[in-house]
Design an enzyme around this catalytic site. Structure first.
Site, short mmCIF file in Angstrom:
data_model
loop_
_atom_site.label_atom_id
_atom_site.label_comp_id
_atom_site.label_asym_id
_atom_site.label_seq_id
_atom_site.Cartn_x
_atom_site.Cartn_y
_atom_site.Cartn_z
CE1 TYR A 61 -44.72 -4.70 -31.75
CE2 TYR A 61 -47.04 -5.22 -32.04
CZ TYR A 61 -45.99 -4.88 -31.22
OH TYR A 61 -46.20 -4.72 -29.88
CB SER A 215 -44.08 -10.78 -22.29
OG SER A 215 -43.10 -11.79 -22.29
N GLY A 218 -43.58 -14.99 -20.02
CA GLY A 218 -42.18 -14.69 -19.79
C GLY A 218 -41.29 -14.98 -20.98
N GLY A 220 -41.64 -17.19 -23.14
CA GLY A 220 -41.58 -18.62 -23.41
C GLY A 220 -40.99 -19.43 -22.28
CG LEU A 222 -43.27 -18.25 -17.08
CD1 LEU A 222 -44.23 -17.17 -16.65
CD2 LEU A 222 -42.63 -18.91 -15.86
#
Length: 360
Positions: A61, A215, A218, A220, A222
């Protein structure tokens, strides 16, 4: 958010909503979504103030910046013993070195040493294989993680983004040889991504691994910020047609429409309902949530402050029901009638049942 679950068949208590820190930092692959250290600090402290204790990162990350920032924030706040600190290994941090990536013993140990240095700690509470590399035997991974548990540099071990058969092999091997078990499998799971349902929940429940879902909104889709346009998704974000994203399928739009209606009826945001649905699915121990601000985090943390009514849950279940195909279509009540004749009562023994005592 003082609500904790045991992670798998272990004594490790974790928040039902974990803080994902993939956006802590401004470097590397995740830089477009990154936050400065000050912005990250505000999100981190709000999570702690809410009672959260489960913090997730990875060496990949923001090219290691997520771990470095977290290390400084944890030390400054003096909360190392309070939190369940999780990191992951697999992805290469040195593209020119063939053994600086994957899940082999050489890279696994090196990756942990580097992660501990970046986090400025001498142990991790939970260490995960990040992604199946298609090469390293499960036995090698399990043996190495067990050695690290016995050494004390990690407290618990787990897996992320692996096939169900691989997770089952790893756990069965650990059980058969008295090695440290895998306490979790981290997987993508949302109303628009339900592929794990065919195998993973039953496997996790049978073998003592709590699922950790990432997630849950989804990517973003959803959140409600996208609308169906003539040429695809309209709105700001990765699903926007103008951003060159893949088209949103009719099935996904059906889920979005159902979610919008359910959320309106409950006077909740679409994202809150989506997270609630994932968090209350079978075998799910915790859901990883990210945030771009403390205010957004507050909204997400309220996702478990309500109960989804049965009719709302049924509508969401049906809208996004996956078609797993064979042989999974055979594992349904309809096909059970071919195995046991209707009318016959065959099932688990009652709780009061006990086998007869044999006297020798």
């Amino acid at each position: 958010m003082n609500d904790y679950y045991l992670l798998g068949r272990s004594g490790l208590r974790v928040s039902r909503l974990a803080l994902g820190t993939m956006n802590f930092g401004l470097d590397g692959f995740h830089a477009p979504y990154g936050k400065t250290e000050d912005e990250s600090a505000a999100i981190f402290h709000r999570y702690l103030e809410s009672g959260g204790n489960f913090v997730d990162t990875a060496d990949f990350y923001t090219a290691g910046e997520s771990e470095r920032i977290l290390g400084r924030l944890i030390a400054k706040a003096g909360v190392r013993d309070r939190i369940v600190l999780t990191s992951k290994f697999t992805n290469t941090t040195d593209p020119g070195n063939p053994n600086a990536g994957g899940n082999g013993r050489k890279h696994l140990i090196r990756a942990l040493d580097d992660t501990l240095r970046r986090l400025d700690t001498d142990y991790l509470d939970l260490y995960l294989l990040h992604t199946w590399d298609r090469i390293t035997p499960a036995e090698e991974v399990v043996q190495t993680l067990d050695e690290l548990v016995r050494k004390g540099t990690i407290r618990y071990a787990g897996l992320s983004d692996v096939p169900a058969w691989y997770a089952a092999r790893a756990q069965s091997y650990a059980e058969a040889h008295g090695l440290a078990p895998m306490v979790t499998v981290q997987l993508p799971y949302s109303l628009v991504d339900r592929g794990i349902e065919a195998e993973f929940p039953a496997m996790a429940q049978s073998l003592g691994m709590g699922l950790t879902a990432w997630s849950p909104i989804g990517g973003g889709l959803l959140t409600g910020k996208y609308r169906r346009g003539a040429d695809g998704a309209e709105g700001e974000g990765r699903f926007s047609t103008s951003a060159g994203a893949r088209p949103v399928s009719d099935r996904q739009w059906a889920v979005v429409d159902a979610l919008r209606d359910v959320a309106a009826g409950l006077d909740r945001s679409m994202a809150q309902v989506a997270v609630n649905w994932v968090a209350t699915r079978p075998a799910v121990a915790s859901v990883i949530v990210g945030a771009s601000s403390p205010a957004q985090l507050d909204t997400t943390l309220a996702s478990l402050d309500f109960v989804l009514p049965d009719d709302a849950r049924q509508r969401l279940d049906e809208a996004g029901a996956p078609d797993h195909g064979g042989p999974y279509a055979m594992f349904t009540p309809r096909y059970q009638s071919w195995i046991v004749s209707p009318g016959l009562k065959v099932g688990d023994k009652p709780a009061s049942y006990s086998p007869p005592t044999l006297n020798y």
